[in-house]
Every structure is written in structure tokens, then in C-alpha cells.
Design a protein around this motif. Structure first.
Motif, PDB file in Angstrom:
ATOM      1  N   VAL A  28       0.533  -1.758  -0.072  1.00  0.00           N
ATOM      2  CA  VAL A  28       0.216  -0.463  -0.247  1.00  0.00           C
ATOM      3  C   VAL A  28       1.206   1.385   0.232  1.00  0.00           C
ATOM      4  N   VAL A  29       1.728   1.560   0.997  1.00  0.00           N
ATOM      5  CA  VAL A  29       2.661   2.476   0.705  1.00  0.00           C
ATOM      6  C   VAL A  29       3.496   2.754  -0.208  1.00  0.00           C
ATOM      7  N   CYS A  30       3.691   1.493  -0.798  1.00  0.00           N
ATOM      8  CA  CYS A  30       4.773   1.805  -2.701  1.00  0.00           C
ATOM      9  C   CYS A  30       3.692   2.311  -3.142  1.00  0.00           C
ATOM     10  N   GLY A  31       2.621   2.064  -3.412  1.00  0.00           N
ATOM     11  CA  GLY A  31       1.311   2.138  -4.464  1.00  0.00           C
ATOM     12  C   GLY A  31       1.312   4.021  -4.134  1.00  0.00           C
ATOM     13  N   ILE A  32       1.143   4.501  -2.976  1.00  0.00           N
ATOM     14  CA  ILE A  32       0.478   4.951  -2.370  1.00  0.00           C
ATOM     15  C   ILE A  32       2.186   5.766  -3.300  1.00  0.00           C
ATOM     16  N   ALA A  33       3.119   6.089  -3.008  1.00  0.00           N
ATOM     17  CA  ALA A  33       3.801   6.883  -2.933  1.00  0.00           C
ATOM     18  C   ALA A  33       4.373   6.856  -4.449  1.00  0.00           C
ATOM     19  N   ILE A  34       4.262   6.129  -5.247  1.00  0.00           N
ATOM     20  CA  ILE A  34       4.222   6.071  -7.233  1.00  0.00           C
ATOM     21  C   ILE A  34       3.417   6.438  -7.645  1.00  0.00           C
ATOM     22  N   MET A  35       1.846   6.719  -6.984  1.00  0.00           N
ATOM     23  CA  MET A  35       0.923   7.241  -7.588  1.00  0.00           C
ATOM     24  C   MET A  35       1.287   8.592  -7.006  1.00  0.00           C
ATOM     25  N   LEU A  36       1.950   9.445  -6.446  1.00  0.00           N
ATOM     26  CA  LEU A  36       2.217  10.620  -5.989  1.00  0.00           C
ATOM     27  C   LEU A  36       3.815  10.855  -6.525  1.00  0.00           C
ATOM     28  N   GLY A  37       4.552  10.313  -7.334  1.00  0.00           N
ATOM     29  CA  GLY A  37       5.526  10.524  -8.190  1.00  0.00           C
ATOM     30  C   GLY A  37       5.034  10.288  -9.654  1.00  0.00           C
ATOM     31  N   ALA A  38       3.707   9.671  -9.449  1.00  0.00           N
ATOM     32  CA  ALA A  38       3.136   9.736 -11.172  1.00  0.00           C
ATOM     33  C   ALA A  38       2.224  10.547 -11.147  1.00  0.00           C
ATOM     34  N   ARG A  39       2.342  12.368 -10.471  1.00  0.00           N
ATOM     35  CA  ARG A  39       1.273  13.281 -11.217  1.00  0.00           C
ATOM     36  C   ARG A  39      -0.067  12.493 -10.913  1.00  0.00           C
TER      37      ARG A  39
END
Length: 116
Positions: A79-90
């Protein structure tokens, strides 16, 4: 026969997807005239967000079935990885969802092999 293998998916589509899709389409059609900043729409958005958060928390903390085999740290990490990628990918929800799912599936595969 191929139909024997596909009948569970047909049941999912008929009993799970179609009944909820009717309400989604109806909501889109009826919601066209609402002001996005109205109190009613803000309230509905808050309730929907709360329900999604509750489902995610339930899946993280007390899953059933195959997800229950995956350690809680791995589930939280996905979940943390998914949130980080979501925020990093605009703020791309699709990118975050795919990243979290890849981490979760890879970790579950490792747990199944006895590697984690």
C-alpha cells in the motif's frame, strides 16, 4: 470444456458487476446537474472516501483467504509503495494501483515459495 472453467467468472459478472454498474450509471446520469461544491456532493464524496478507506483497512488488517497468508508488513508495504508511486506519477491512480499490486503479487509469490 471451456465453459466449465469460465462459469465462476460469469457469476461474478452477473451477480457482482452488473447490479452495481446500474447504480453507477444512474448516479452519473442523475448527478450531471449537481454543483461539485455543493454540501450534498461534498458529503457523498466524504462518505465514499470513508468506505474505500474502511475496505482498504479491512483488507490490510484482517484479510481472509489467500491474502491472509501474506504477512501484514508486506501488505502495508504494498500500500505504501502504491501511494508513493501514485504521488510520484502525478497522482495517477492507475500507476499506484499497478505498482502496489505488483509488489503484493510478487511478495505473495515469494511467501508461497517459502522465500519471505
Amino acid at each position: 470444456m471451456i465453459l466449465d472453467a469460465l462459469w465462476p467468472y460469469a457469476v461474478i459478472v452477473l451477480c457482482g458487476f452488473l447490479p452495481t454498474e446500474v447504480w453507477r450509471v444512474l448516479g452519473v446520469l442523475l448527478g450531471r446537474g449537481f454543483d461539485e461544491q455543493s454540501e450534498a456532493v461534498i458529503f457523498v464524496r466524504m462518505v465514499a472516501t470513508g468506505l474505500v478507506a474502511a475496505v482498504v483497512a479491512k483488507l490490510l488488517l484482517s484479510p481472509i483467504g489467500a491474502l491472509g497468508v501474506v504477512p501484514v508488513g508486506v501488505r502495508v508495504g504494498a500500500v505504501v509503495c502504491g501511494i508513493a508511486i501514485m504521488l510520484g506519477a502525478r497522482r495517477s491512480i492507475l500507476a499506484g494501483l499497478l505498482a502496489g499490486e505488483i509488489v503484493l503479487v510478487a511478495a505473495a509469490w515469494m511467501v508461497g515459495r517459502g522465500g519471505a
